[in-house]
Design a protein around this motif. Structure first.
Motif, PDB file in Angstrom:
ATOM      1  N   ASP A 130     -13.192  -5.822 -11.071  1.00  0.00           N
ATOM      2  CA  ASP A 130     -14.355  -5.379 -11.821  1.00  0.00           C
ATOM      3  C   ASP A 130     -15.360  -4.762 -10.853  1.00  0.00           C
ATOM      4  O   ASP A 130     -15.199  -4.829  -9.633  1.00  0.00           O
ATOM      5  N   ARG A 131     -16.392  -4.165 -11.392  1.00  0.00           N
ATOM      6  CA  ARG A 131     -17.371  -3.481 -10.547  1.00  0.00           C
ATOM      7  C   ARG A 131     -17.931  -4.423  -9.482  1.00  0.00           C
ATOM      8  O   ARG A 131     -18.341  -5.544  -9.776  1.00  0.00           O
ATOM      9  N   GLY A 132     -17.905  -3.973  -8.218  1.00  0.00           N
ATOM     10  CA  GLY A 132     -18.454  -4.745  -7.120  1.00  0.00           C
ATOM     11  C   GLY A 132     -17.489  -5.721  -6.476  1.00  0.00           C
ATOM     12  O   GLY A 132     -17.820  -6.326  -5.453  1.00  0.00           O
ATOM     13  N   GLN A 133     -16.302  -5.899  -7.035  1.00  0.00           N
ATOM     14  CA  GLN A 133     -15.347  -6.843  -6.465  1.00  0.00           C
ATOM     15  C   GLN A 133     -14.505  -6.207  -5.365  1.00  0.00           C
ATOM     16  O   GLN A 133     -14.307  -4.982  -5.338  1.00  0.00           O
ATOM     17  N   THR A 134     -13.996  -7.044  -4.464  1.00  0.00           N
ATOM     18  CA  THR A 134     -13.159  -6.583  -3.359  1.00  0.00           C
ATOM     19  C   THR A 134     -11.863  -7.386  -3.305  1.00  0.00           C
ATOM     20  O   THR A 134     -11.772  -8.506  -3.822  1.00  0.00           O
ATOM     21  N   TRP A 135     -10.886  -6.805  -2.640  1.00  0.00           N
ATOM     22  CA  TRP A 135      -9.580  -7.428  -2.432  1.00  0.00           C
ATOM     23  C   TRP A 135      -9.153  -7.093  -1.013  1.00  0.00           C
ATOM     24  O   TRP A 135      -9.144  -5.922  -0.626  1.00  0.00           O
ATOM     25  N   VAL A 136      -8.818  -8.099  -0.209  1.00  0.00           N
ATOM     26  CA  VAL A 136      -8.396  -7.879   1.166  1.00  0.00           C
ATOM     27  C   VAL A 136      -6.875  -8.003   1.252  1.00  0.00           C
ATOM     28  O   VAL A 136      -6.299  -9.032   0.862  1.00  0.00           O
ATOM     29  N   ILE A 137      -6.245  -6.953   1.761  1.00  0.00           N
ATOM     30  CA  ILE A 137      -4.794  -6.907   1.928  1.00  0.00           C
ATOM     31  C   ILE A 137      -4.480  -7.025   3.415  1.00  0.00           C
ATOM     32  O   ILE A 137      -5.041  -6.282   4.230  1.00  0.00           O
ATOM     33  N   ASN A 138      -3.616  -7.954   3.781  1.00  0.00           N
ATOM     34  CA  ASN A 138      -3.158  -8.095   5.153  1.00  0.00           C
ATOM     35  C   ASN A 138      -1.855  -7.332   5.312  1.00  0.00           C
ATOM     36  O   ASN A 138      -0.837  -7.700   4.721  1.00  0.00           O
ATOM     37  N   ALA A 139      -1.881  -6.270   6.092  1.00  0.00           N
ATOM     38  CA  ALA A 139      -0.738  -5.368   6.213  1.00  0.00           C
ATOM     39  C   ALA A 139       0.019  -5.655   7.503  1.00  0.00           C
ATOM     40  O   ALA A 139      -0.537  -5.508   8.595  1.00  0.00           O
ATOM     41  N   PRO A 140       1.278  -6.050   7.431  1.00  0.00           N
ATOM     42  CA  PRO A 140       2.051  -6.373   8.624  1.00  0.00           C
ATOM     43  C   PRO A 140       2.293  -5.165   9.514  1.00  0.00           C
ATOM     44  O   PRO A 140       2.381  -4.024   9.039  1.00  0.00           O
ATOM     45  N   ARG A 141       2.426  -5.428  10.784  1.00  0.00           N
ATOM     46  CA  ARG A 141       2.788  -4.398  11.764  1.00  0.00           C
ATOM     47  C   ARG A 141       4.082  -3.712  11.328  1.00  0.00           C
ATOM     48  O   ARG A 141       5.037  -4.359  10.907  1.00  0.00           O
ATOM     49  N   GLY A 142       4.107  -2.385  11.420  1.00  0.00           N
ATOM     50  CA  GLY A 142       5.304  -1.634  11.059  1.00  0.00           C
ATOM     51  C   GLY A 142       5.394  -1.243   9.597  1.00  0.00           C
ATOM     52  O   GLY A 142       6.334  -0.553   9.199  1.00  0.00           O
ATOM     53  N   THR A 143       4.429  -1.678   8.770  1.00  0.00           N
ATOM     54  CA  THR A 143       4.431  -1.265   7.370  1.00  0.00           C
ATOM     55  C   THR A 143       4.392   0.254   7.280  1.00  0.00           C
ATOM     56  O   THR A 143       3.610   0.914   7.969  1.00  0.00           O
ATOM     57  N   LYS A 144       5.228   0.842   6.426  1.00  0.00           N
ATOM     58  CA  LYS A 144       5.228   2.294   6.262  1.00  0.00           C
ATOM     59  C   LYS A 144       5.493   2.649   4.807  1.00  0.00           C
ATOM     60  O   LYS A 144       5.881   1.807   4.008  1.00  0.00           O
ATOM     61  N   MET A 145       5.288   3.926   4.498  1.00  0.00           N
ATOM     62  CA  MET A 145       5.413   4.418   3.122  1.00  0.00           C
ATOM     63  C   MET A 145       4.591   3.553   2.169  1.00  0.00           C
ATOM     64  O   MET A 145       5.017   3.234   1.058  1.00  0.00           O
ATOM     65  N   ALA A 146       3.392   3.154   2.615  1.00  0.00           N
ATOM     66  CA  ALA A 146       2.534   2.269   1.825  1.00  0.00           C
ATOM     67  C   ALA A 146       1.505   3.083   1.044  1.00  0.00           C
ATOM     68  O   ALA A 146       1.014   4.106   1.518  1.00  0.00           O
ATOM     69  N   ARG A 147       1.197   2.585  -0.141  1.00  0.00           N
ATOM     70  CA  ARG A 147       0.264   3.266  -1.031  1.00  0.00           C
ATOM     71  C   ARG A 147      -0.694   2.275  -1.662  1.00  0.00           C
ATOM     72  O   ARG A 147      -0.308   1.165  -2.022  1.00  0.00           O
ATOM     73  N   ILE A 148      -1.930   2.712  -1.817  1.00  0.00           N
ATOM     74  CA  ILE A 148      -2.922   1.990  -2.607  1.00  0.00           C
ATOM     75  C   ILE A 148      -3.512   2.982  -3.599  1.00  0.00           C
ATOM     76  O   ILE A 148      -3.895   4.093  -3.213  1.00  0.00           O
ATOM     77  N   TRP A 149      -3.579   2.601  -4.855  1.00  0.00           N
ATOM     78  CA  TRP A 149      -4.178   3.492  -5.850  1.00  0.00           C
ATOM     79  C   TRP A 149      -4.830   2.657  -6.949  1.00  0.00           C
ATOM     80  O   TRP A 149      -4.606   1.460  -7.067  1.00  0.00           O
ATOM     81  N   GLY A 150      -5.645   3.321  -7.726  1.00  0.00           N
ATOM     82  CA  GLY A 150      -6.327   2.653  -8.819  1.00  0.00           C
ATOM     83  C   GLY A 150      -5.731   3.042 -10.163  1.00  0.00           C
ATOM     84  O   GLY A 150      -5.396   4.202 -10.396  1.00  0.00           O
ATOM     85  N   ARG A 151      -5.610   2.053 -11.036  1.00  0.00           N
ATOM     86  CA  ARG A 151      -5.157   2.304 -12.413  1.00  0.00           C
ATOM     87  C   ARG A 151      -6.338   2.129 -13.365  1.00  0.00           C
ATOM     88  O   ARG A 151      -7.209   1.281 -13.131  1.00  0.00           O
ATOM     89  N   THR A 152      -6.359   2.918 -14.404  1.00  0.00           N
ATOM     90  CA  THR A 152      -7.493   2.887 -15.332  1.00  0.00           C
ATOM     91  C   THR A 152      -7.037   2.613 -16.754  1.00  0.00           C
ATOM     92  O   THR A 152      -5.899   2.899 -17.132  1.00  0.00           O
ATOM     93  N   ASN A 153      -7.986   2.055 -17.530  1.00  0.00           N
ATOM     94  CA  ASN A 153      -7.753   1.765 -18.954  1.00  0.00           C
ATOM     95  C   ASN A 153      -6.460   0.987 -19.161  1.00  0.00           C
ATOM     96  O   ASN A 153      -5.567   1.417 -19.903  1.00  0.00           O
ATOM     97  N   CYS A 154      -6.375  -0.160 -18.495  1.00  0.00           N
ATOM     98  CA  CYS A 154      -5.183  -1.004 -18.581  1.00  0.00           C
ATOM     99  C   CYS A 154      -5.389  -2.151 -19.563  1.00  0.00           C
ATOM    100  O   CYS A 154      -6.511  -2.623 -19.774  1.00  0.00           O
TER     101      CYS A 154
END
Length: 226
Positions: free
Chosen positions: A48-72
């Motif tokens: 929701d508005r103002g919230q955060t999420w921390v992702i711990n990404a391992p060494r060597g991670t590749k082809m990684a994506r972060i995106w937002g989805r709307t109206n779910c």
């Protein structure tokens, strides 16, 4: 007992330091809910508005994506659908999202001990985004943005509910999809590039769109609606 406890803590801290190459803080500043997706690690999270999420990404991670989805809309089992960015009707994504979606892409600890990262509009645009190292170090290790009114100015053929689609999905063909060898910009990719100069506008738009930071010493932040 104290020695054993201290040894265990040191071992644990060393393990965590070795395992995780970067932390990526994802924040939603939009006036609406964003259902964030993250693959191949993370899955998904409602912000929701103002919230955060921390992702711990391992060494060597590749082809990684972060995106937002709307109206779910998801049920208690995490099944449902989204207007943009849907990943097979589940909250916890394991595959890529359905265009259009503004993408933050990254690969950690790759060639020359560098992280490679970018904002991509190759799948189109749905939410304004900033992608930045939390400790920029000059050169190509600095914040990048895509915050233009792309949805409002989207060319007619690319307009879809909730976003601005990409020409490959809309029209297909080598000219727009670049799947069978070299290709160049088109009028549609130039529309995206003029508004977000630091973002990928077509698949081979590397020289002005790919950024690097030192691996192991850089953390990142993705902000929707900065």
């Amino acid at each position: 007992m104290g020695y054993l406890t201290s040894s265990f803590i040191l071992f644990f801290l060393a393990f965590v330091t070795y395992t995780y190459a970067a932390t990526i803080e994802v924040r939603n500043n939009c006036p609406y809910t964003v259902w964030v997706a993250s693959t191949p690690i993370g899955g998904g999270r409602r912000l929701d508005r103002g919230q955060t999420w921390v992702i711990n990404a391992p060494r060597g991670t590749k082809m990684a994506r972060i995106w937002g989805r709307t109206n779910c809309n998801f049920n208690g089992a995490g099944r449902g659908s989204c207007q943009t960015g849907d990943c097979g009707g589940v909250l916890q994504c394991t595959g890529w999202g359905k265009p259009p979606n503004t993408l933050a892409e990254y690969a950690l600890d790759q060639f020359s001990n560098l992280d490679f990262w970018d904002i991509s509009l190759v799948d189109g645009f749905n939410i304004p985004m900033t992608f930045a190292p939390t400790n920029p170090s000059g050169g190509k290790c600095h914040a990048i943005h895509c915050t233009a009114n792309i949805n409002g100015e989207c060319p007619g053929p690319l307009r879809v509910p909730g976003g601005c689609n990409n020409p490959c999905t809309t029209f297909g063909g080598q000219q727009y999809c670049c799947t069978q060898g070299p290709c160049g910009p088109t009028n549609f990719s130039r529309f995206f590039k003029q508004r977000c100069p630091n973002a990928y506008s077509y698949p081979q738009d590397d020289p002005t769109s790919l950024f690097t930071c030192p691996s192991g010493s850089t953390n990142y932040r993705v902000v929707f609606c900065p």
